[in-house]
Design a protein around this motif. Structure first.
Motif, PDB file in Angstrom:
ATOM      1  N   ILE A   1      30.396  37.936  38.841  1.00  0.00           N
ATOM      2  CA  ILE A   1      30.502  37.666  37.486  1.00  0.00           C
ATOM      3  C   ILE A   1      29.348  36.883  36.861  1.00  0.00           C
ATOM      4  O   ILE A   1      28.989  35.981  37.257  1.00  0.00           O
ATOM      5  CB  ILE A   1      31.789  37.045  37.151  1.00  0.00           C
ATOM      6  CG1 ILE A   1      33.058  37.808  37.729  1.00  0.00           C
ATOM      7  CG2 ILE A   1      32.010  36.887  35.710  1.00  0.00           C
ATOM      8  CD1 ILE A   1      33.235  39.046  37.428  1.00  0.00           C
ATOM      9  N   LYS A   2      28.661  37.813  35.600  1.00  0.00           N
ATOM     10  CA  LYS A   2      27.615  37.205  35.026  1.00  0.00           C
ATOM     11  C   LYS A   2      28.212  36.570  33.920  1.00  0.00           C
ATOM     12  O   LYS A   2      29.168  36.864  33.406  1.00  0.00           O
ATOM     13  CB  LYS A   2      26.343  38.058  34.923  1.00  0.00           C
ATOM     14  CG  LYS A   2      25.780  38.737  36.204  1.00  0.00           C
ATOM     15  CD  LYS A   2      25.340  37.586  37.049  1.00  0.00           C
ATOM     16  CE  LYS A   2      24.941  38.418  38.224  1.00  0.00           C
ATOM     17  NZ  LYS A   2      25.240  37.358  39.625  1.00  0.00           N
TER      18      LYS A   2
ATOM     19  N   GLU B   1      33.631  27.329  36.282  1.00  0.00           N
ATOM     20  CA  GLU B   1      32.575  28.480  36.314  1.00  0.00           C
ATOM     21  C   GLU B   1      33.255  29.516  35.418  1.00  0.00           C
ATOM     22  O   GLU B   1      32.522  30.097  34.604  1.00  0.00           O
ATOM     23  CB  GLU B   1      32.518  28.831  37.821  1.00  0.00           C
ATOM     24  CG  GLU B   1      31.332  29.855  38.067  1.00  0.00           C
ATOM     25  CD  GLU B   1      31.294  30.539  39.481  1.00  0.00           C
ATOM     26  OE1 GLU B   1      31.606  29.429  40.379  1.00  0.00           O
ATOM     27  OE2 GLU B   1      31.287  31.704  39.580  1.00  0.00           O
ATOM     28  N   LEU B   2      34.519  29.625  35.555  1.00  0.00           N
ATOM     29  CA  LEU B   2      35.090  30.890  34.797  1.00  0.00           C
ATOM     30  C   LEU B   2      35.147  30.702  33.281  1.00  0.00           C
ATOM     31  O   LEU B   2      34.611  31.446  32.542  1.00  0.00           O
ATOM     32  CB  LEU B   2      36.735  30.961  35.392  1.00  0.00           C
ATOM     33  CG  LEU B   2      36.958  31.831  36.221  1.00  0.00           C
ATOM     34  CD1 LEU B   2      38.294  31.862  36.778  1.00  0.00           C
ATOM     35  CD2 LEU B   2      36.313  33.451  35.959  1.00  0.00           C
ATOM     36  N   THR B   3      35.404  29.316  32.975  1.00  0.00           N
ATOM     37  CA  THR B   3      35.530  29.096  31.538  1.00  0.00           C
ATOM     38  C   THR B   3      34.106  29.123  30.840  1.00  0.00           C
ATOM     39  O   THR B   3      33.840  29.756  29.718  1.00  0.00           O
ATOM     40  CB  THR B   3      35.995  27.710  31.133  1.00  0.00           C
ATOM     41  OG1 THR B   3      35.302  26.676  31.957  1.00  0.00           O
ATOM     42  CG2 THR B   3      37.278  27.634  31.366  1.00  0.00           C
ATOM     43  N   GLU B   4      33.060  28.825  31.830  1.00  0.00           N
ATOM     44  CA  GLU B   4      31.862  28.973  31.212  1.00  0.00           C
ATOM     45  C   GLU B   4      31.051  30.305  31.236  1.00  0.00           C
ATOM     46  O   GLU B   4      30.573  30.750  29.961  1.00  0.00           O
ATOM     47  CB  GLU B   4      30.773  27.818  32.068  1.00  0.00           C
ATOM     48  CG  GLU B   4      30.949  26.799  31.193  1.00  0.00           C
ATOM     49  CD  GLU B   4      30.255  25.393  32.206  1.00  0.00           C
ATOM     50  OE1 GLU B   4      29.342  25.622  32.674  1.00  0.00           O
ATOM     51  OE2 GLU B   4      30.865  24.391  31.900  1.00  0.00           O
ATOM     52  N   LYS B   5      31.457  31.340  32.353  1.00  0.00           N
ATOM     53  CA  LYS B   5      31.082  32.402  32.138  1.00  0.00           C
ATOM     54  C   LYS B   5      31.793  33.377  31.121  1.00  0.00           C
ATOM     55  O   LYS B   5      31.239  34.300  30.510  1.00  0.00           O
ATOM     56  CB  LYS B   5      31.209  33.308  33.262  1.00  0.00           C
ATOM     57  CG  LYS B   5      30.119  32.829  34.391  1.00  0.00           C
ATOM     58  CD  LYS B   5      30.344  33.284  35.861  1.00  0.00           C
ATOM     59  CE  LYS B   5      29.260  32.902  36.796  1.00  0.00           C
ATOM     60  NZ  LYS B   5      29.435  33.442  38.004  1.00  0.00           N
ATOM     61  N   LEU B   6      33.068  32.868  30.616  1.00  0.00           N
ATOM     62  CA  LEU B   6      33.858  33.672  29.735  1.00  0.00           C
ATOM     63  C   LEU B   6      33.640  32.980  28.313  1.00  0.00           C
ATOM     64  O   LEU B   6      34.052  33.567  27.371  1.00  0.00           O
ATOM     65  CB  LEU B   6      35.254  33.481  30.088  1.00  0.00           C
ATOM     66  CG  LEU B   6      35.725  34.775  30.981  1.00  0.00           C
ATOM     67  CD1 LEU B   6      36.981  34.399  31.762  1.00  0.00           C
ATOM     68  CD2 LEU B   6      35.828  36.172  30.257  1.00  0.00           C
TER      69      LEU B   6
ATOM     70  N   ASP C   1      39.550  41.274  37.827  1.00  0.00           N
ATOM     71  CA  ASP C   1      40.564  41.347  37.067  1.00  0.00           C
ATOM     72  C   ASP C   1      40.912  40.320  36.135  1.00  0.00           C
ATOM     73  O   ASP C   1      41.399  40.198  35.117  1.00  0.00           O
ATOM     74  CB  ASP C   1      41.950  41.763  37.923  1.00  0.00           C
ATOM     75  CG  ASP C   1      41.667  43.272  38.453  1.00  0.00           C
ATOM     76  OD1 ASP C   1      41.181  44.194  37.612  1.00  0.00           O
ATOM     77  OD2 ASP C   1      41.871  43.367  39.662  1.00  0.00           O
ATOM     78  N   ILE C   2      40.465  39.030  36.802  1.00  0.00           N
ATOM     79  CA  ILE C   2      40.679  37.890  35.942  1.00  0.00           C
ATOM     80  C   ILE C   2      39.931  37.785  34.572  1.00  0.00           C
ATOM     81  O   ILE C   2      40.436  37.397  33.703  1.00  0.00           O
ATOM     82  CB  ILE C   2      40.263  36.344  36.861  1.00  0.00           C
ATOM     83  CG1 ILE C   2      41.158  36.210  37.857  1.00  0.00           C
ATOM     84  CG2 ILE C   2      40.451  35.173  36.004  1.00  0.00           C
ATOM     85  CD1 ILE C   2      40.503  35.048  38.844  1.00  0.00           C
ATOM     86  N   VAL C   3      38.732  38.300  34.961  1.00  0.00           N
ATOM     87  CA  VAL C   3      37.894  38.333  33.901  1.00  0.00           C
ATOM     88  C   VAL C   3      38.132  39.648  32.750  1.00  0.00           C
ATOM     89  O   VAL C   3      38.198  39.264  31.633  1.00  0.00           O
ATOM     90  CB  VAL C   3      36.222  38.592  34.426  1.00  0.00           C
ATOM     91  CG1 VAL C   3      35.423  38.667  33.357  1.00  0.00           C
ATOM     92  CG2 VAL C   3      36.068  37.111  35.303  1.00  0.00           C
ATOM     93  N   THR C   4      38.594  40.575  33.259  1.00  0.00           N
ATOM     94  CA  THR C   4      38.601  41.598  32.527  1.00  0.00           C
ATOM     95  C   THR C   4      40.062  41.302  31.767  1.00  0.00           C
ATOM     96  O   THR C   4      40.149  41.750  30.600  1.00  0.00           O
ATOM     97  CB  THR C   4      38.731  42.959  32.997  1.00  0.00           C
ATOM     98  OG1 THR C   4      39.663  43.010  34.235  1.00  0.00           O
ATOM     99  CG2 THR C   4      37.334  43.483  33.781  1.00  0.00           C
ATOM    100  N   ALA C   5      40.945  40.723  32.167  1.00  0.00           N
ATOM    101  CA  ALA C   5      42.247  40.345  31.605  1.00  0.00           C
ATOM    102  C   ALA C   5      41.964  39.408  30.528  1.00  0.00           C
ATOM    103  O   ALA C   5      42.327  39.507  29.412  1.00  0.00           O
ATOM    104  CB  ALA C   5      43.180  39.772  32.662  1.00  0.00           C
ATOM    105  N   HIS C   6      41.153  38.327  30.719  1.00  0.00           N
ATOM    106  CA  HIS C   6      40.784  37.506  29.597  1.00  0.00           C
ATOM    107  C   HIS C   6      40.030  38.012  28.648  1.00  0.00           C
ATOM    108  O   HIS C   6      40.295  37.897  27.357  1.00  0.00           O
ATOM    109  CB  HIS C   6      40.043  36.165  30.412  1.00  0.00           C
ATOM    110  CG  HIS C   6      40.812  35.282  30.653  1.00  0.00           C
ATOM    111  ND1 HIS C   6      41.118  35.250  32.184  1.00  0.00           N
ATOM    112  CD2 HIS C   6      41.697  34.198  30.390  1.00  0.00           C
ATOM    113  CE1 HIS C   6      42.033  34.264  32.456  1.00  0.00           C
ATOM    114  NE2 HIS C   6      42.411  33.458  31.143  1.00  0.00           N
TER     115      HIS C   6
END
Ligand code: XUL
Ligand code: CO
Length: 439
Positions: A8-9, A88-93, A351-356
């Protein structure tokens, strides 16, 4: 530094024509909407429990979620991996906030002292990561429902020892929320409710709930916690009768116990629909009473009678929710927290990312549609002509308090009343099509 989701970028805004599943089509955080950025209108938040701790199990089967920390067996090391992965996730998203329960971020020990020690260690790590991160804490809370000791509730448990244990947990959760700069602190009712009145002292239990909340307010004052206290209503599940049923019943409870000015609401879509309300109803009730604090942004499935916590993709709902948010002048220190989980079959990290992304795009579209509704003022104009009778004559007299039953009877018998009494159409279908046109 370990990268937990190397595939994930940084998720970027690519516009409505993009077919890239890992890009925003509508959420453009810098885009200015009615004088404020989309980011500031939405104030999105990641829910630690679902996203970092959810395993995808259900009553019929084991967990399915493929997560980079699955193979770590040491509980503290696993917690550390989850914590680093969350930032990492909050920053990428580009999600500016997160929310957590005490037991999401650190494992429970064999006694309270040990649990607090684990929590302190994870809070220290969290604070050190937050120093260099853009991600802030929207709210903290205490999990007073998972451990078997809370099987009959926490503050509404028949055993005062359990009440004390719950109080100690909230005390600590308040301290760590303060330490991490949390903007709010949430009280969701957990198991505060009952299954049967054959064993339940309803009066004592609800009074004890008020006592507990009052003590929390006193402690917040004592330690100088200035964040907003939020109550999150839910009508059922896990107990059959949850005490915090919906905004209106909690409002009455708070007024009765002199607590109204200390709390606002954290309103969850799936809880609203379980209560037989639309999300807009709950938001509107809170707004007109000055109680709209924050939102748990998810949705349920109207064919199912439980809290499915799905990512919000219903544009009609997001539009009417953002309509209320705009009318409220924004969410203040609250936000749109994705209290939502990908379906059990959506098990891949991606899927975590596409869901958000789906949730953020849906609220961005809802925001834009709501702006159209506000700016065209079609709904407002209809509303004000519908209630025009209250601005003059007998309507104004009722509102100003100069009318009484005697004067109303005289009015009702007059020719003027018969003459002016014309039932207007509610024009519901036309209004619904106006909302559709804005989508
Ligand atoms: C449960 C629920 C909770 C609260 C926080 O239905 O919504 O996750 O949001 O305790
Ligand atoms: Co919630």
């Amino acid at each position: 530094m370990t990268e937990y989701f190397p595939e994930i970028k940084l998720i970027k805004y690519e516009g409505a024509d993009s077919k890239n599943p890992l890009a925003f089509k509508h959420y453009d955080e810098t885009s200015s909407v009615m004088g404020k950025s989309m980011k500031d209108w939405c104030r999105f938040s990641l829910a630690y429990w679902h996203t970092m701790c959810g395993e995808g199990s259900d009553p019929f089967g084991a967990g399915t979620m493929l997560r980079p920390w699955n193979s770590i067996s040491d509980p503290m090391k696993k917690s550390e991996a989850r914590m680093r992965a969350m930032f990492e996730l909050t920053e990428k998203l580009g999600i500016p906030y997160f929310c957590f329960h005490d037991r999401d971020i650190a494992p429970e020990g064999s006694n309270l002292k040990e649990s607090n020690k684990n929590l302190d260690e994870m809070v220290k790590l969290c604070a050190s990561i937050m120093k260099d991160s853009k991600t802030k804490l929207l709210w903290g809370t205490a999990n007073l429902f998972s451990n078997p000791r809370f099987m009959h509730g926490a503050s509404t448990n028949p055993d005062p020892n359990v009440f004390a244990y719950g109080a100690a947990q909230v005390k600590k959760a308040l301290e760590v929320t303060q330490e991490l700069g949390g903007a709010n602190y949430v009280f969701w009712g957990g198991r505060e409710g009952y299954e049967t009145l054959l064993n339940t002292d309803l009066a004592l239990e609800t009074d004890n709930l008020a006592r507990f909340l009052g003590m929390a307010c006193d402690y917040a004052k004592k330690i100088g916690f200035t964040g907003q206290f939020l109550i999150e209503p839910k009508p059922k599940e896990p107990t059959k009768h949850q005490y915090d049923f919906d905004c209106q019943s909690v409002y009455g409870f708070l007024v009765k116990h002199g607590l109204k000015d200390k709390f606002k609401f954290n309103i969850e879509t799936n809880h609203a629909t379980l209560a037989g309300h639309t999300m807009q109803h709950e938001l509107a009730f809170a707004r007109v009473n000055g109680m709209l604090g924050s939102v748990d942004a998810n949705q349920g499935d109207t064919l199912l009678g439980w809290d499915t916590d799905q990512f919000p993709t219903d544009l009609n709902m997001t539009t009417l929710a953002m309509y209320e948010v705009i009318k409220n002048g924004g969410l203040g220190g609250g936000g749109l927290n994705f209290d939502a989980k990908p379906r059990r079959g959506s098990y891949k990290p991606e899927d975590i990312v596409t869901a958000h992304i789906a949730g953020m795009d849906s609220f961005a579209r809802g925001l834009r549609a709501a702006v159209k509704l506000v700016q065209s003022a079609d709904l407002e104009k209809n509303m004000s002509s519908r209630y025009a009778g209250w601005k003059t004559g007998i309507g104004a007299a009722i509102i100003s308090g100069t009318a009484d039953f005697t004067s109303l009877e005289a009015h009702a018998m007059s020719d003027k009343c018969a003459h002016d009494c014309v039932a207007e159409s509610g024009r519901q279908e036309w209004l619904e099509s106006i909302v559709n046109d804005a989508l």
